[in-house]
Motif scaffolding. Structure first.
Motif, PDB file in Angstrom:
ATOM      1  N   PHE A   1      -5.953   8.004   3.317  1.00 37.74           N
ATOM      2  CA  PHE A   1      -7.229   7.314   3.546  1.00 37.74           C
ATOM      3  C   PHE A   1      -7.526   7.124   5.026  1.00 37.74           C
ATOM      4  O   PHE A   1      -8.668   6.931   5.404  1.00 37.74           O
ATOM      5  N   GLY A   2      -6.493   7.198   5.858  1.00 34.75           N
ATOM      6  CA  GLY A   2      -6.702   6.939   7.276  1.00 34.75           C
ATOM      7  C   GLY A   2      -6.860   8.195   8.103  1.00 34.75           C
ATOM      8  O   GLY A   2      -7.146   8.126   9.295  1.00 34.75           O
TER       9      GLY A   2
ATOM     10  N   LEU B   1      -6.503  -0.308  -0.614  1.00 33.93           N
ATOM     11  CA  LEU B   1      -5.500   0.746  -0.466  1.00 33.93           C
ATOM     12  C   LEU B   1      -5.267   1.104   1.001  1.00 33.93           C
ATOM     13  O   LEU B   1      -4.184   1.533   1.376  1.00 33.93           O
ATOM     14  N   GLN B   2      -6.306   0.901   1.818  1.00 33.30           N
ATOM     15  CA  GLN B   2      -6.133   1.214   3.240  1.00 33.30           C
ATOM     16  C   GLN B   2      -5.111   0.301   3.898  1.00 33.30           C
ATOM     17  O   GLN B   2      -4.523   0.667   4.903  1.00 33.30           O
ATOM     18  N   GLN B   3      -4.902  -0.881   3.319  1.00 35.67           N
ATOM     19  CA  GLN B   3      -3.956  -1.835   3.904  1.00 35.67           C
ATOM     20  C   GLN B   3      -2.517  -1.531   3.468  1.00 35.67           C
ATOM     21  O   GLN B   3      -1.596  -2.190   3.910  1.00 35.67           O
ATOM     22  N   GLN B   4      -2.349  -0.563   2.556  1.00 36.71           N
ATOM     23  CA  GLN B   4      -1.009  -0.290   2.034  1.00 36.71           C
ATOM     24  C   GLN B   4      -0.067   0.199   3.122  1.00 36.71           C
ATOM     25  O   GLN B   4      -0.445   0.993   3.981  1.00 36.71           O
ATOM     26  N   PRO B   5       1.176  -0.275   3.097  1.00 36.73           N
ATOM     27  CA  PRO B   5       2.127   0.178   4.114  1.00 36.73           C
ATOM     28  C   PRO B   5       2.610   1.608   3.870  1.00 36.73           C
ATOM     29  O   PRO B   5       3.124   2.245   4.787  1.00 36.73           O
ATOM     30  N   ASP B   6       2.427   2.122   2.634  1.00 35.76           N
ATOM     31  CA  ASP B   6       2.973   3.437   2.298  1.00 35.76           C
ATOM     32  C   ASP B   6       2.405   4.515   3.228  1.00 35.76           C
ATOM     33  O   ASP B   6       1.206   4.565   3.498  1.00 35.76           O
ATOM     34  N   ARG B   7       3.290   5.366   3.693  1.00 37.86           N
ATOM     35  CA  ARG B   7       2.936   6.361   4.687  1.00 37.86           C
ATOM     36  C   ARG B   7       1.893   7.357   4.159  1.00 37.86           C
ATOM     37  O   ARG B   7       0.879   7.626   4.797  1.00 37.86           O
TER      38      ARG B   7
END
Lengths: 379, 258
Positions: free
Chosen positions: B245-246, B233-239
């Motif tokens: 997570f970031g 999920l951390q790699q997801q492009p969604d803002r």
């Protein structure tokens, strides 16, 4: 997991009772399984060990593990050594967890002592009643001094709140109060007419109506409706604010909740209550007059004319003397119970009920007191 | 924990829920596998709790189907639905204990209602369940109002576990607990799942819980649902997901958790 399934088969060899568990030892099978486990008895006196083999056990849940534990405890108590063998890896964690929990101590509720408890409750109740009344009196003092302070410095009066509460407790009360008063007038006239007609004294229905409505019924019905409608609303509103910690927030900002919340409500009620009473009296008389016209053919002109005979100045005004006092009591109790709400939503409901019961009780008691006093001073 | 062919205990397809004109979910698909802990996250008001209520049958979806343990809960008769309900336990926020009953009686309620166990056995099962959730033995005699928030949640969990459910649904189990209490609760869920072979569906805000015990995470975002593991999920492009997570809290939780 059907009922005809075997959960347990036993084979005995010398000195060891060998049991094989099978099927599902679960909640669904708990009752027959319990009976089966209770039926297991050592075959002879020479038996010293029990071996429970779980290799064919399909399913196990906490109830099954608990029954297993109870069985082991019973066997151990009979002096047998219990071994549980061939436990599947997925069952080990469950059995460990349940057995650890089963070691927790059993707590029994304290025994009831009916007589001692009754005495204790009576004592506690009396002490609580005493401290409650002390608190109520000091609250009464607090509200009165705050009210006097507000009246001396009218700038401190929350004018918007006052008008808002007058609208809600007064104006919006008119339809229901009018309807109920009218009906009470109708009922009184109807009952009076039945009796007085037998004496050919129909016209005295007017005396009966005028005296009872103006002196007692009008104000009582108003007070009861206001207590149920506005007193309960005060408790619920202030109680909800207490639950939301709005009262605490007010105090930290330096606002006095008595001045902000209680005084406008009580003042509004005291201003509005005489008006409501007057309205209720008039409508009840109108109901009575309507019924007299229908039943006894007494027209409105006759009604008003006859009414002037028994009614003196005081008969027409005692209700207006009682009204602000009842308003004070209803408003006080309503706000007081609201402020007593403790954290939970549950206590809002409890206090609201209490507030209505208490204020109606006080109103009726005070009304009786007023009647006696007015009788003594001849007004 | 993952098996080659995962056994699906809950399957949601094309779920649409709306309240009046407000669309909460628009075509949500979700599979929950046996033995996993699935965390459901999302912003406030994104419909996490509504999703849980829909699964339990408290909210009726406008469209779509929800299968629990192979049964379509929208199509079940009342009696079958109640029977199915005995197979999952729900822990509501703050426990939702019956305030007029003691903790012991609360845990006994489902057993009295759904089983034919003897009263003595019911008391015994309730005692074991109360001990399993880590409550002291004397808590059984107390009323919910006499317990702290953390203890109420544990008591609610004991009641949810009373019938040995296969699926455990938790609504924000660590909300309102202090960090020590929250960590202990996470640990408790982990150990119970291990011991009882539970499947856990957990709605949460707590990123530490996600890192500590969840196998997979479902993110409700913009009426849709996205499923993955923490790292994927951390790699997801969604803002929103990246921020979630970031952000500083997310990174801190991931450092210690992973």
């Amino acid at each position: 997991m059907t009922a005809d399934q075997d959960w347990l088969t036993s084979v005995s060899d010398s000195g060891t009772l060998v049991l094989a568990a099978s099927g599902g030892w679960t909640l669904a099978a708990a009752t027959p399984l319990t009976a089966m486990l209770n039926g297991v008895q050592p075959k002879s006196d020479r038996t010293t060990r029990v071996r429970l083999d779980l290799s064919r056990l399909d399913a196990l849940d906490t109830v099954g593990a608990l029954l297993m534990r109870q069985f082991r405890d019973r066997m151990t108590a009979e002096g047998l050594a219990v071994m549980i063998v061939n436990v599947r890896p997925e069952h080990i964690a469950l059995i460990e967890a349940v057995w650890r929990a089963a070691d927790s101590e059993r707590v029994v509720p304290p025994k009831r002592r009916p007589i001692m408890d009754a005495i204790e409750n009576a004592g506690r109740g009396s002490l609580r009643a005493l401290s409650d009344s002390v608190e109520l009196i000091s609250y009464f003092g607090l509200v009165i001094t705050t009210m006097v302070r507000v009246l001396i410095h009218p700038k401190r009066l929350r004018f918007t709140a006052l008008i808002y509460h007058m609208d809600h407790t007064g104006l919006r009360c008119l339809p229901i109060l009018g309807l109920l008063s009218f009906l009470i007038g109708v009922v009184l006239a109807y009952q009076g007419a039945e009796q007085l007609r037998r004496l050919a004294a129909e016209i005295y229905v007017v005396n009966l109506l005028a005296l009872s409505i103006l002196r007692e019924i009008g104000i009582l019905i108003t007070a009861i409706i206001v207590a149920g409608r506005s007193g309960s609303a005060f408790t619920a509103q202030i109680g909800t604010m207490k639950v939301n910690q709005e009262i605490d927030a007010m105090r930290t900002i330096g606002l006095d909740p008595i001045e902000m919340l209680v005084v406008p409500r009580i003042l509004a009620l005291m201003l509005v209550m005489p008006l409501l009473t007057f309205f209720a009296n008039m409508i009840a008389l109108l109901g009575g007059a309507t019924m007299s016209y229908i039943l006894l053919d007494i027209n409105f002109y006759q009604f008003v004319n006859q009414m002037r005979i028994p009614i003196d100045f005081w008969d027409a005004t005692v209700a207006m003397i009682k009204a602000p006092v009842f308003a004070l009591v209803i408003g006080m109790v309503g706000c007081y119970e609201g402020l007593l709400v403790s954290g939970s939503a549950e206590s809002v409901g409890l206090r609201t009920t209490k507030s209505v019961v208490e204020s109606i009780f006080l109103v009726i008691v005070l009304n009786a007191f007023f009647s006696v006093v007015f009788q003594i001073i001849h007004i | 924990m993952t098996t080659p062919t995962p056994d699906t205990v809950m399957r949601i397809r094309g779920l649409v829920t709306r309240f009046g004109g407000h669309l909460v979910h628009d075509g949500v698909d979700l599979d929950v596998y046996r033995g996993e802990v699935l965390g459901v996250v999302g912003a406030s008001g994104s419909g996490k709790s509504v999703l849980l209520k829909a699964v339990v049958g408290l909210v009726h979806p406008s469209a779509g189907r929800i299968e629990v343990l192979g049964h379509d809960i929208g199509a079940l008769s009342e009696a079958r639905r109640i029977a199915l309900q005995a197979r999952y336990g729900v822990l509501f926020q703050d426990g939702a204990l019956f305030s007029s009953l003691t903790v012991g009686q609360n845990v006994a309620v489902p057993l009295v209602e759904h089983t034919d166990l003897s009263p003595a056995m019911i008391e015994e099962v309730a005692r074991v369940k109360i001990a399993m959730v880590g409550l002291p033995a004397d808590a059984a005699l107390k009323y919910p109002s006499q317990l702290s928030g953390g203890m109420r949640k544990r008591a609610g969990l004991a009641r949810a576990l009373a019938l040995d459910p296969e699926i455990l649904l938790l609504d924000e189990p660590t909300a309102g607990l202090d960090p020590i209490g929250a960590a202990a609760f996470d640990q408790l869920i982990g150990s119970l799942k291990h011991g009882l072979g539970l499947t856990v569906f957990m709605v949460t805000h707590d990123i530490d819980s996600l890192a500590a015990i969840c196998d997979r995470i479902a993110v409700l975002n913009g009426r849709k649902l996205l499923v993955g593991t923490l790292t994927s999920l951390q790699q997801q492009p969604d803002r929103w997901i990246r921020d979630y997570f970031g952000g500083p809290r997310g990174r801190a939780a991931l450092r210690t958790g992973a």
